[in-house]
Design a protein around this motif. Structure first.
Motif, mmCIF file in Angstrom:
data_model
loop_
_atom_site.group_PDB
_atom_site.id
_atom_site.type_symbol
_atom_site.label_atom_id
_atom_site.label_comp_id
_atom_site.label_asym_id
_atom_site.label_seq_id
_atom_site.Cartn_x
_atom_site.Cartn_y
_atom_site.Cartn_z
ATOM 1 N N VAL A 64 0.867 -1.192 0.000
ATOM 2 C CA VAL A 64 0.000 0.000 0.000
ATOM 3 C C VAL A 64 0.895 1.230 0.000
ATOM 4 N N ASP A 65 0.777 2.035 -1.044
ATOM 5 C CA ASP A 65 1.633 3.220 -1.197
ATOM 6 C C ASP A 65 3.108 2.851 -1.104
ATOM 7 N N GLY A 66 3.437 1.692 -1.665
ATOM 8 C CA GLY A 66 4.827 1.256 -1.682
ATOM 9 C C GLY A 66 5.300 0.628 -0.386
ATOM 10 N N LYS A 67 4.411 0.489 0.586
ATOM 11 C CA LYS A 67 4.790 -0.086 1.876
ATOM 12 C C LYS A 67 4.230 -1.493 2.033
ATOM 13 N N LYS A 68 5.078 -2.370 2.520
ATOM 14 C CA LYS A 68 4.699 -3.756 2.728
ATOM 15 C C LYS A 68 3.800 -3.872 3.957
ATOM 16 N N LEU A 69 2.743 -4.696 3.870
ATOM 17 C CA LEU A 69 1.892 -4.951 5.018
ATOM 18 C C LEU A 69 2.452 -6.132 5.814
ATOM 19 N N VAL A 70 2.648 -5.928 7.104
ATOM 20 C CA VAL A 70 3.179 -6.956 7.989
ATOM 21 C C VAL A 70 2.146 -7.231 9.077
ATOM 22 N N VAL A 71 1.712 -8.480 9.185
ATOM 23 C CA VAL A 71 0.695 -8.847 10.166
ATOM 24 C C VAL A 71 1.351 -9.455 11.405
ATOM 25 N N ILE A 72 0.991 -8.933 12.569
ATOM 26 C CA ILE A 72 1.426 -9.504 13.844
ATOM 27 C C ILE A 72 0.188 -10.121 14.476
ATOM 28 N N SER A 73 0.175 -11.444 14.572
ATOM 29 C CA SER A 73 -1.033 -12.172 14.956
ATOM 30 C C SER A 73 -0.946 -12.730 16.372
ATOM 31 N N LYS A 74 -2.073 -12.694 17.096
ATOM 32 C CA LYS A 74 -2.137 -13.232 18.450
ATOM 33 C C LYS A 74 -3.400 -14.067 18.637
ATOM 34 N N ASP A 75 -3.288 -15.069 19.510
ATOM 35 C CA ASP A 75 -4.403 -15.958 19.837
ATOM 36 C C ASP A 75 -5.062 -15.482 21.127
ATOM 37 N N ASP A 76 -6.395 -15.300 21.096
ATOM 38 C CA ASP A 76 -7.082 -14.865 22.310
ATOM 39 C C ASP A 76 -7.654 -16.035 23.118
ATOM 40 N N ALA A 77 -7.480 -17.264 22.605
ATOM 41 C CA ALA A 77 -7.917 -18.484 23.306
ATOM 42 C C ALA A 77 -9.414 -18.491 23.616
ATOM 43 N N GLY A 78 -10.178 -17.671 22.898
ATOM 44 C CA GLY A 78 -11.616 -17.631 23.124
ATOM 45 C C GLY A 78 -12.015 -16.904 24.389
ATOM 46 N N LYS A 79 -11.142 -16.013 24.897
ATOM 47 C CA LYS A 79 -11.403 -15.309 26.150
ATOM 48 C C LYS A 79 -11.297 -13.799 25.949
ATOM 49 N N PRO A 80 -12.350 -13.046 26.294
ATOM 50 C CA PRO A 80 -12.336 -11.590 26.110
ATOM 51 C C PRO A 80 -11.154 -10.896 26.778
#
Length: 401
Positions: A64-80
């Motif tokens: 996007v606009d020459g910038k790479k998208l980097v995803v940092i993912s986390k697991d919520d274990a089904g808990k708010p």
């Protein structure tokens, strides 16, 4: 002289390192992503594959606009609580530009509240509760998936055509199930004032006593049943219902059951003729879906589930918002998301400015068995734009700032 020279060289080296680090930072956009990966892998693993494919495609075209998208993912274990902790870490430690994801409705609401309090852009992927865009809607939260209201409206349209007058319901006893039952009852009763609601069953999510539920429903002698259970609960409910003859000569209308995530485990036990929302990937013949299907199968050597569509569409929506905003500043992201158009495997969608709901639709059809597997047949795509309340009605449903 030598000391000065050494200092000059050292400062120059530091400057180069600093400049390189700044360039790297400027050359990417961090996206925080949260979901219930360990709690519901049947949906969230295909969802992860969907967003991974989308990110790969976006970055292959220059980001996007020459910038790479980097995803940092986390697991919520089904808990708010874990979801909110993850969101806080993504914002404060990782410095993400925005947050995406969540599956369960109560978790989506928790992260939406976090987004409101911390003024962070949140693209909710899956939570279906109407509250997330209406009664508890806020400036910073947008939702991709068609809501309970939208899917209930699609199903109620078909249910109203049935001769059945005595209806019973079964749904998991948490935000999603409660919301789905309430809005379906409201819409169907409006279309058919002669409807009588004779029983409600509220098993705890993931802990259904399917035999007792099936027996209670039988005792109320309904002519039709609304089902909102899913996952392992659905399998148990169908098995006990089949064994006890619960579905014989009764109409069943069911949220989500046509999705491969929930239909596949039923195999040849799949009841025939249920009216459902779902994703008949094997029968969709459109250029947009054909392109997605080909790319997905090439990358994963597997067929997509509905989660795959949601994950893919979520990151495509994020990229569209970022491109339109031309910035990662929250206020600009919010402004850009209102009315943004996004190309998805189901066609072009729009995020409404009034309630931040996308117009992504769903397929409505009936369950059947083909070659020993549960499938959807006679399915038709329902455009989400046709199943949303008017802007005037939204003003009564959503807090107005």
């Amino acid at each position: 002289m030598r000391t000065r020279l050494r200092k000059s060289v050292a400062f120059a080296a530091l400057a180069i390192v600093a400049a390189t680090g700044a360039a790297r930072a400027q050359g990417e956009i961090k996206i925080g992503e949260i979901n219930s990966y360990s709690a519901l892998p049947a949906f969230t693993e295909p969802y992860r594959k969907g967003w991974q494919l989308a990110i790969e495609e976006i970055n292959a075209k220059g980001g996007v606009d020459g910038k790479k998208l980097v995803v940092i993912s986390k697991d919520d274990a089904g808990k708010p609580a874990e979801a909110v902790t993850a969101a806080n870490e993504l914002v404060s430690r990782e410095g993400v530009a925005l947050i995406t994801g969540t599956f369960f409705s109560h978790i989506g609401l928790a992260v939406a509240d976090f987004a409101k309090q911390k003024q962070v852009f949140f693209m909710a992927a899956e939570p279906l509760t109407d509250a997330i865009t209406w009664s508890k809607g806020n400036d910073y939260t947008f939702r991709l998936r068609p809501s309970n209201y939208m899917q209930a409206a699609m199903l109620a349209e078909e249910a109203a055509k049935l001769p059945a007058k005595r209806w019973a319901t079964v749904a998991p006893n948490y935000e999603y199930g409660q919301s789905a039952v309430a809005v379906f009852k409201e819409l169907l009763s409006k279309a058919r004032p002669d409807i009588e609601w004779v029983d409600e069953q509220w098993p705890p999510q993931g802990k259904i006593d399917a035999g007792a539920v099936a027996q209670a429903l039988l005792a109320s002698k309904p002519e039709a049943i609304l089902n909102v259970t899913f996952g392992a609960d659905l399998v148990k409910f169908v098995r006990e219902g089949n064994t006890r003859g619960l579905f014989k000569d009764r109409s069943v209308v069911s949220f989500l059951t046509g999705e491969p995530e929930y239909l596949d485990p039923l195999k040849d036990e799949t009841p025939k003729g249920w009216i459902v929302t779902g994703y008949p990937w094997y029968d969709i013949k459109t250029p947009e879906h054909d392109a997605f299907l080909k790319a997905y199968q090439a990358k994963f050597n597997d067929y997509p589930r509905l989660g795959s569509i949601v994950g893919y569409g979520t990151m495509k929506a994020v990229a569209a918002v970022l491109a339109k905003a031309g910035s990662t500043e929250t206020d600009k992201l919010v402004a850009a998301a209102k009315g943004v158009e996004v190309d998805t495997p189901f066609g072009k969608i729009v995020f409404r400015a009034t309630d931040h709901q996308s117009t992504l639709g769903a397929y409505v059809g009936k369950t059947d068995v083909r070659d020993g597997k549960g499938v959807m047949v006679d399915s038709v795509y329902r455009d989400g734009a046709n199943y949303l309340p008017s802007e005037e009605d939204v003003k009564q449903l959503r807090p107005q700032g």
